[in-house]
Each structure stands twice: as structure tokens, then as C-alpha cells.
Design an enzyme around this catalytic site. Structure first.
Site, PDB file in Angstrom:
ATOM      1  N   ARG A  99      -6.294  11.861  -5.783  1.00  0.00           N
ATOM      2  CA  ARG A  99      -7.484  11.060  -5.472  1.00  0.00           C
ATOM      3  C   ARG A  99      -8.739  11.936  -5.435  1.00  0.00           C
ATOM      4  O   ARG A  99      -9.832  11.497  -5.797  1.00  0.00           O
ATOM      5  CB  ARG A  99      -7.258  10.351  -4.132  1.00  0.00           C
ATOM      6  CG  ARG A  99      -8.384   9.481  -3.622  1.00  0.00           C
ATOM      7  CD  ARG A  99      -8.544   8.228  -4.435  1.00  0.00           C
ATOM      8  NE  ARG A  99      -9.696   7.475  -3.950  1.00  0.00           N
ATOM      9  CZ  ARG A  99     -10.950   7.672  -4.375  1.00  0.00           C
ATOM     10  NH1 ARG A  99     -11.209   8.567  -5.302  1.00  0.00           N
ATOM     11  NH2 ARG A  99     -11.941   6.955  -3.882  1.00  0.00           N
ATOM     12  N   TYR A 146     -15.177 -11.137   0.505  1.00  0.00           N
ATOM     13  CA  TYR A 146     -15.871  -9.869   0.212  1.00  0.00           C
ATOM     14  C   TYR A 146     -17.221 -10.115  -0.452  1.00  0.00           C
ATOM     15  O   TYR A 146     -18.204  -9.426  -0.180  1.00  0.00           O
ATOM     16  CB  TYR A 146     -14.990  -8.962  -0.663  1.00  0.00           C
ATOM     17  CG  TYR A 146     -13.845  -8.364   0.129  1.00  0.00           C
ATOM     18  CD1 TYR A 146     -14.040  -7.240   0.923  1.00  0.00           C
ATOM     19  CD2 TYR A 146     -12.588  -8.951   0.118  1.00  0.00           C
ATOM     20  CE1 TYR A 146     -13.004  -6.710   1.681  1.00  0.00           C
ATOM     21  CE2 TYR A 146     -11.538  -8.435   0.871  1.00  0.00           C
ATOM     22  CZ  TYR A 146     -11.757  -7.307   1.651  1.00  0.00           C
ATOM     23  OH  TYR A 146     -10.738  -6.801   2.412  1.00  0.00           O
ATOM     24  N   ASP A 204      -6.822  -2.513  -7.665  1.00  0.00           N
ATOM     25  CA  ASP A 204      -7.353  -3.088  -6.428  1.00  0.00           C
ATOM     26  C   ASP A 204      -7.760  -4.532  -6.656  1.00  0.00           C
ATOM     27  O   ASP A 204      -8.142  -4.908  -7.769  1.00  0.00           O
ATOM     28  CB  ASP A 204      -8.560  -2.288  -5.923  1.00  0.00           C
ATOM     29  CG  ASP A 204      -8.840  -2.586  -4.456  1.00  0.00           C
ATOM     30  OD1 ASP A 204      -8.222  -1.953  -3.589  1.00  0.00           O
ATOM     31  OD2 ASP A 204      -9.654  -3.492  -4.173  1.00  0.00           O
ATOM     32  N   ARG A 233      -3.050   6.708   0.923  1.00  0.00           N
ATOM     33  CA  ARG A 233      -3.495   7.941   1.570  1.00  0.00           C
ATOM     34  C   ARG A 233      -2.514   8.600   2.536  1.00  0.00           C
ATOM     35  O   ARG A 233      -2.710   9.735   2.934  1.00  0.00           O
ATOM     36  CB  ARG A 233      -4.835   7.689   2.275  1.00  0.00           C
ATOM     37  CG  ARG A 233      -5.982   7.562   1.297  1.00  0.00           C
ATOM     38  CD  ARG A 233      -7.197   6.951   1.956  1.00  0.00           C
ATOM     39  NE  ARG A 233      -6.923   5.567   2.324  1.00  0.00           N
ATOM     40  CZ  ARG A 233      -7.808   4.755   2.886  1.00  0.00           C
ATOM     41  NH1 ARG A 233      -9.018   5.188   3.164  1.00  0.00           N
ATOM     42  NH2 ARG A 233      -7.492   3.514   3.177  1.00  0.00           N
ATOM     43  N   ARG A 262       0.820  -1.222   0.000  1.00  0.00           N
ATOM     44  CA  ARG A 262       0.000   0.000   0.000  1.00  0.00           C
ATOM     45  C   ARG A 262       0.856   1.275   0.000  1.00  0.00           C
ATOM     46  O   ARG A 262       0.452   2.291   0.566  1.00  0.00           O
ATOM     47  CB  ARG A 262      -0.967   0.026   1.189  1.00  0.00           C
ATOM     48  CG  ARG A 262      -2.044  -1.019   1.157  1.00  0.00           C
ATOM     49  CD  ARG A 262      -3.159  -0.604   0.211  1.00  0.00           C
ATOM     50  NE  ARG A 262      -4.236  -1.578   0.214  1.00  0.00           N
ATOM     51  CZ  ARG A 262      -5.387  -1.419   0.858  1.00  0.00           C
ATOM     52  NH1 ARG A 262      -5.628  -0.335   1.520  1.00  0.00           N
ATOM     53  NH2 ARG A 262      -6.304  -2.336   0.791  1.00  0.00           N
TER      54      ARG A 262
HETATM   55  O1  CP3 Z   1       0.473   0.764  -3.190  1.00  0.00           O
HETATM   56  C1  CP3 Z   1      -0.410  -0.102  -3.339  1.00  0.00           C
HETATM   57  O2  CP3 Z   1      -0.346  -1.200  -2.774  1.00  0.00           O
HETATM   58  C2  CP3 Z   1      -1.542   0.294  -4.239  1.00  0.00           C
HETATM   59  C3  CP3 Z   1      -2.386  -0.741  -4.833  1.00  0.00           C
HETATM   60  C4  CP3 Z   1      -3.343  -1.460  -3.903  1.00  0.00           C
HETATM   61  C5  CP3 Z   1      -4.564  -0.951  -3.385  1.00  0.00           C
HETATM   62  N1  CP3 Z   1      -5.233  -1.989  -2.792  1.00  0.00           N
HETATM   63  C6  CP3 Z   1      -5.059   0.429  -3.493  1.00  0.00           C
HETATM   64  C7  CP3 Z   1      -6.147   0.908  -2.607  1.00  0.00           C
HETATM   65  C8  CP3 Z   1      -3.254  -2.799  -3.528  1.00  0.00           C
HETATM   66  C9  CP3 Z   1      -2.113  -3.781  -3.752  1.00  0.00           C
HETATM   67  C10 CP3 Z   1      -4.456  -3.112  -2.842  1.00  0.00           C
HETATM   68  C11 CP3 Z   1      -4.758  -4.475  -2.360  1.00  0.00           C
HETATM   69  C12 CP3 Z   1      -5.981  -4.714  -1.594  1.00  0.00           C
HETATM   70  N2  CP3 Z   1      -7.216  -4.127  -1.714  1.00  0.00           N
HETATM   71  C13 CP3 Z   1      -6.087  -5.738  -0.635  1.00  0.00           C
HETATM   72  C14 CP3 Z   1      -5.000  -6.727  -0.293  1.00  0.00           C
HETATM   73  C15 CP3 Z   1      -3.982  -6.158   0.615  1.00  0.00           C
HETATM   74  C16 CP3 Z   1      -4.448  -5.981   2.014  1.00  0.00           C
HETATM   75  O3  CP3 Z   1      -4.403  -4.806   2.455  1.00  0.00           O
HETATM   76  O4  CP3 Z   1      -4.810  -6.955   2.667  1.00  0.00           O
HETATM   77  C17 CP3 Z   1      -7.390  -5.690  -0.122  1.00  0.00           C
HETATM   78  C18 CP3 Z   1      -7.957  -6.594   0.973  1.00  0.00           C
HETATM   79  C19 CP3 Z   1      -8.106  -4.678  -0.828  1.00  0.00           C
HETATM   80  C20 CP3 Z   1      -9.540  -4.328  -0.705  1.00  0.00           C
HETATM   81  C21 CP3 Z   1      -9.733  -2.905  -0.372  1.00  0.00           C
HETATM   82  N3  CP3 Z   1      -9.464  -1.856  -1.224  1.00  0.00           N
HETATM   83  C22 CP3 Z   1     -10.187  -2.368   0.846  1.00  0.00           C
HETATM   84  C23 CP3 Z   1     -10.588  -3.192   2.074  1.00  0.00           C
HETATM   85  C24 CP3 Z   1     -10.209  -0.966   0.691  1.00  0.00           C
HETATM   86  C25 CP3 Z   1     -10.685   0.067   1.672  1.00  0.00           C
HETATM   87  C26 CP3 Z   1      -9.661   0.162   2.727  1.00  0.00           C
HETATM   88  C27 CP3 Z   1      -9.656   1.450   3.422  1.00  0.00           C
HETATM   89  O5  CP3 Z   1      -8.670   1.594   4.171  1.00  0.00           O
HETATM   90  O6  CP3 Z   1     -10.538   2.298   3.232  1.00  0.00           O
HETATM   91  C28 CP3 Z   1      -9.709  -0.668  -0.594  1.00  0.00           C
HETATM   92  C29 CP3 Z   1      -9.526   0.683  -1.166  1.00  0.00           C
HETATM   93  C30 CP3 Z   1      -8.134   1.042  -1.573  1.00  0.00           C
HETATM   94  N4  CP3 Z   1      -7.360   0.286  -2.380  1.00  0.00           N
HETATM   95  C31 CP3 Z   1      -7.437   2.237  -1.240  1.00  0.00           C
HETATM   96  C32 CP3 Z   1      -6.193   2.155  -1.888  1.00  0.00           C
HETATM   97  C33 CP3 Z   1      -5.101   3.180  -1.880  1.00  0.00           C
HETATM   98  C34 CP3 Z   1      -7.969   3.394  -0.392  1.00  0.00           C
HETATM   99  C35 CP3 Z   1      -9.161   4.006  -1.017  1.00  0.00           C
HETATM  100  C36 CP3 Z   1      -9.037   5.448  -1.429  1.00  0.00           C
HETATM  101  O7  CP3 Z   1      -7.959   5.988  -1.742  1.00  0.00           O
HETATM  102  O8  CP3 Z   1     -10.109   6.084  -1.487  1.00  0.00           O
END
Ligand code: CP3
Length: 336
Positions: free
Chosen positions: A37, A150, A74, A28, A24
Site C-alpha cells: 500500500r 456517501y 472499493d 491494513r 476486509r
Molecule cells: O478484503 C477486502 O474486503 C478488500 C476489498 C474491500 C475494500 N473495501 C478495501 C479497502 C471491500 C470489499 C471494501 C468494501 C467497502 N468500502 C465498504 C463495504 C463494507 C463495509 O466495511 O461496510 C465500504 C463502506 C467502503 C468504503 C470505504 N473504503 C471506507 C469507509 C474506507 C475508509 C475506511 C478506513 O478504515 O479508513 C475505504 C478504504 C478502504 N477500502 C481500505 C481498504 C483496505 C483502507 C484504505 C487504505 O488501505 O488506505
């Protein structure tokens, strides 16, 4: 040119300097991420905008010179492309329409999948134009079990009760859904491999929720099928598996899944890993992301412990899970 540190490590070579990146890392905690964003409300559209996705992919590389960049997208893009109603709600996280039984799907939901996900391929091409020569670009997908949690819960969950009940009560239907998602994942990873990533990673973030009796069925075997499928499509990039929370299941996973390296969560003791995984098997991890909030002497001691435990094993330094939005950026530099 000598081969990139990151790729040497994945091939089983112990390099003098340990390569580093952070899960990640594009997110943010970076103000430049929050800024771009803001230009797009819908998170899926943001992921599927090749210019924005590639820009965001490069942000942590520009700032910290990490050894690897991960293409910005994602894990929920696959369920989205399979026509599950995926959306992201600020402050809540991902939402899907909950379904009662895993029997509502057939092969039709795979139609057009690669076309729908083709913006990710474009983002990879764009990112590759600007990445430094020494940086490796990683493509990724969510593993089937994690995506199923999910789908079953209609979003994030604490105990994954519905998905676990499906495994006991609707095994046949769940198995069919598992197979569909496995096929989708092979296509998505192959698309990314063909577009120019040099490494692939499979996030099984909720592998720890699987009862030990079902580990092979729900985690290890689907991973193995995905890897065989990607190889059959002609792609030879190394593949990192991240079965978070898998505990002693890692031993069998290392032997059976076919992954080239394993990502470790912070609950796993690196000394235990070094004792129990095959010699020279590459690992990635596993600092607790929350240690970065204060980045004090305890964090530095924990880093030393990890490096010391893996001093004789190919190791990519990383966190045990994603960096949290409240992490002060200057603390990332202290960790590096
Ligand atoms: O640098 C990176 O890793 C960017 C790419 C990336 C994202 N999500 C961007 C993202 C990667 C590799 C992921 C993987 C991901 N997404 C996982 C597996 C890794 C882990 O953390 O276990 C999972 C379970 C998800 C599902 C997901 N996507 C969730 C649960 C959420 C919301 C989480 C939150 O904190 O709100 C997301 C959204 C998401 N994916 C964000 C980012 C940067 C935040 C949303 C935003 O910017 O509005």
C-alpha cells in the site's frame, strides 16, 4: 473435481466443514498489505492497478487458506467512475464533494463507466491465474442506498441525516439518482461476472439507517432490480446480499430481493435468524470483529454459538463487519 465448499453452501447444501472467509481480509491488519500500500499514495489508483490489486487479493489466501478471496477494489469506485470527486484522506477516510440536492445528474455520468472500471476486470483475470483450485473468487459492489449515503454526506457519517432527509424531501430526485446508480451497479457486477468471479456480493453497509417505511424503496427493490439486471445480462453466479443493520427487515429481504444468501451483521442473533428465515436459506456471518482483538474464551464461545445456531442450515463463517486494522494477525488463526 468436487465442487468448492463455498459454492456448495451457496447452493443450499450443508457441507461437513463450514467454509470461512473474512470481510476486509485484504487490508491494513496485514503487514504485507501495508507494505505494498505504501508504494502508491492514491487509494483509487491503487485499486485500479491490476498487478497490485490481484497481489493484495491473494495475500490473505496465502496466509490463511480461506475458502474465498474477494477481489481488491472499493465500493466507492462506482461514484468515482460516475465522476463524483472521490478521494481518500489518510486518517479521515473517503471524501466526496457534498451536493445539496440529488438532482444534479443525468445519464451522461454513466458514459465510459465500464472502460474506467476495466482494470478491475484485469485484476480478476490475474488473481484467477494464481488462486488455489479450492478457493472461490468473489466480486462485489456497494448497494445504491449505501453509495447514496456517501454522496449525500460527502463521506462517512454518523446518522446519515442528509441522505434520510433526501428521502423525505426530494423523493423524486433521489429516486432518479437511485436508478442511475442501480444501472451502474448492474454494469459493474456484470463486468466482474464476465471476467471470471464465481460469486457476487452486494454491500449495503448502511441499510440500517433506512426508516422501516422506506426499506422496500431504498434497499429491497434496488437489490432485486440489480439481480434481475445481472441475470438478464446472462450471469448466473450466486449473489450474497449484506444489508447491514436491517433487523427484522431481513425476513422480507430474503423473500423479495432475489439474493441467494444473506450476510449477517453481529447485532443480529443467529438463533433469531434460524427461526425466521426460510429453511435452507444460506447465511454468512456473524462474529463481532472486535472479539478478535483479544481472541479469548469469549470469542470461542461466540463462535460456538454461531456454529451451533446454524448447524442445520447452509452457513459460511465470517465476521459481522470488516476486520479492523488493529487486529493481531495471530488472532485470526485462533478464530480459524
Ligand atoms: O478484503 C477486502 O474486503 C478488500 C476489498 C474491500 C475494500 N473495501 C478495501 C479497502 C471491500 C470489499 C471494501 C468494501 C467497502 N468500502 C465498504 C463495504 C463494507 C463495509 O466495511 O461496510 C465500504 C463502506 C467502503 C468504503 C470505504 N473504503 C471506507 C469507509 C474506507 C475508509 C475506511 C478506513 O478504515 O479508513 C475505504 C478504504 C478502504 N477500502 C481500505 C481498504 C483496505 C483502507 C484504505 C487504505 O488501505 O488506505
Amino acid at each position: 473435481m468436487t465442487e468448492k465448499l463455498f459454492l456448495q453452501t451457496l447452493k443450499g447444501k450443508k457441507t461437513k466443514q463450514t467454509p470461512i472467509w473474512v470481510m476486509r481480509q485484504a487490508g491494513r491488519y496485514l503487514k504485507e498489505y501495508r507494505q505494498i500500500r505504501e508504494t502508491q499514495e492514491n487509494f483509487i489508483s491503487f485499486c485500479l492497478n491490476p498487478e497490485k490489486a490481484s497481489t493484495v487479493t491473494l495475500q490473505p489466501i496465502t496466509r490463511f487458506k480461506f475458502d474465498a478471496a474477494i477481489i481488491f477494489s472499493d465500493i466507492l469506485l462506482i461514484p468515482w467512475a460516475m465522476n463524483f470527486n472521490v478521494r481518500f484522506k489518510t486518517g479521515v477516510g473517503p471524501l466526496l464533494d457534498a451536493i445539496e440536492k440529488p438532482n444534479m445528474f443525468d445519464k451522461n455520468c454513466l458514459k465510459g463507466l465500464t472502460e474506467k472500471l476495466s482494470p478491475v476486470s484485469k485484476a480478476i483475470e490475474l488473481a484467477n491465474l494464481s488462486l488455489p483450485e479450492t478457493t472461490t473468487l468473489i466480486g462485489f459492489a456497494g448497494a445504491p442506498w449505501t453509495l447514496i449515503t456517501y454522496i449525500a454526506e460527502g463521506g462517512s457519517s454518523r446518522d446519515f441525516k442528509t441522505a434520510r432527509l433526501w428521502a423525505w424531501q426530494h423523493a423524486k430526485e433521489l429516486d432518479a439518482l437511485l436508478e442511475l446508480i442501480t444501472e451502474a451497479t448492474i454494469s459493474f457486477l456484470s463486468l466482474q461476472a464476465a471476467s471470471g468471479v464465481e460469486c457476487l456480493m452486494l454491500f449495503d453497509s448502511w441499510a440500517g439507517a433506512v426508516p422501516a417505511a422506506h426499506r422496500d424503496w431504498l434497499v429491497t427493490r434496488p437489490t432485486s432490480t440489480i439481480i434481475k439486471g445481472v441475470r438478464k445480462n446472462g450471469h448466473q453466479q450466486p449473489i450474497i446480499g449484506f444489508p447491514k443493520g436491517f433487523g427484522d427487515g431481513l425476513i422480507r429481504y430474503a423473500e423479495e430481493s432475489g439474493v441467494d444468501a444473506i450476510g449477517l451483521d453481529h447485532e443480529t442473533d443467529p438463533k433469531w435468524v434460524d427461526k425466521n428465515l426460510p429453511r435452507n436459506f444460506p447465511v454468512q456471518g456473524n462474529l463481532d470483529p472486535l472479539s478478535l482483538i483479544s481472541a479469548g474464551p469469549e470469542m470461542l464461545r461466540s463462535i460456538d454459538y454461531i456454529l451451533e445456531s446454524f448447524h442445520d442450515r447452509p452457513h459460511i463463517f465470517n465476521l459481522g463487519h470488516g476486520i479492523t486494522p488493529s487486529t493481531p494477525v495471530e488472532n485470526v488463526q485462533i478464530m480459524i
